[in-house]
Scaffold this motif. Structure first.
Motif, mmCIF file in Angstrom:
data_model
loop_
_atom_site.group_PDB
_atom_site.id
_atom_site.type_symbol
_atom_site.label_atom_id
_atom_site.label_comp_id
_atom_site.label_asym_id
_atom_site.label_seq_id
_atom_site.Cartn_x
_atom_site.Cartn_y
_atom_site.Cartn_z
ATOM 1 N N SER A 113 1.340 -2.528 9.158
ATOM 2 C CA SER A 113 2.635 -1.857 8.978
ATOM 3 C C SER A 113 3.730 -2.751 9.528
ATOM 4 N N VAL B 23 -1.558 -4.492 2.676
ATOM 5 C CA VAL B 23 -2.939 -4.914 2.891
ATOM 6 C C VAL B 23 -2.944 -6.425 2.751
ATOM 7 N N ASP C 136 3.710 -0.427 4.577
ATOM 8 C CA ASP C 136 2.292 -0.664 4.849
ATOM 9 C C ASP C 136 1.754 -1.631 3.802
ATOM 10 N N GLU D 21 0.821 -1.207 0.000
ATOM 11 C CA GLU D 21 0.000 0.000 0.000
ATOM 12 C C GLU D 21 0.861 1.265 0.000
ATOM 13 N N LYS D 22 1.809 1.332 0.932
ATOM 14 C CA LYS D 22 2.686 2.511 1.053
ATOM 15 C C LYS D 22 4.049 2.079 1.571
ATOM 16 N N TYR E 270 -7.079 -5.974 5.683
ATOM 17 C CA TYR E 270 -6.727 -4.965 6.670
ATOM 18 C C TYR E 270 -5.291 -4.492 6.443
ATOM 19 N N HIS E 271 -5.016 -3.296 6.943
ATOM 20 C CA HIS E 271 -3.691 -2.684 6.791
ATOM 21 C C HIS E 271 -2.777 -3.151 7.913
#
Length: 75
Positions: free
Chosen positions: A60, A53, A51, A41-42, A57-58
């Motif tokens: 980290s 998924v 980060d 994601e990031k 759910y996310h």
């Protein structure tokens, strides 16, 4: 390939975890299991944290944790 090497938006399948002990147990408790599909994601500017998924759910992860997860790129 290691999870830490993926770019934002890439999708991968988890092949294995090379970590041991408490870290491995913590990752498994959060759903980081062989066969699971995840998406990047990031990534923070300095590469830490990452980060993802997974299971809708996310999550980290620290870069050193991501380096212990072997993945296969799907997309």
């Amino acid at each position: 390939m290691k999870l830490s090497e993926l770019k934002v938006g890439q999708i991968a399948k988890i092949l294995s975890l090379s970590s041991k002990g408490v870290i491995k147990r913590r990752l498994m408790d959060m759903g980081v299991l062989s066969g699971e599909i995840l998406r990047i994601e990031k990534v923070a500017p300095l590469g830490d944290p990452i980060d993802i998924v997974i299971k809708n759910y996310h999550l980290s992860l620290r870069k050193n944790e991501a380096e212990q997860i072997e993945v296969e790129v799907i997309e």
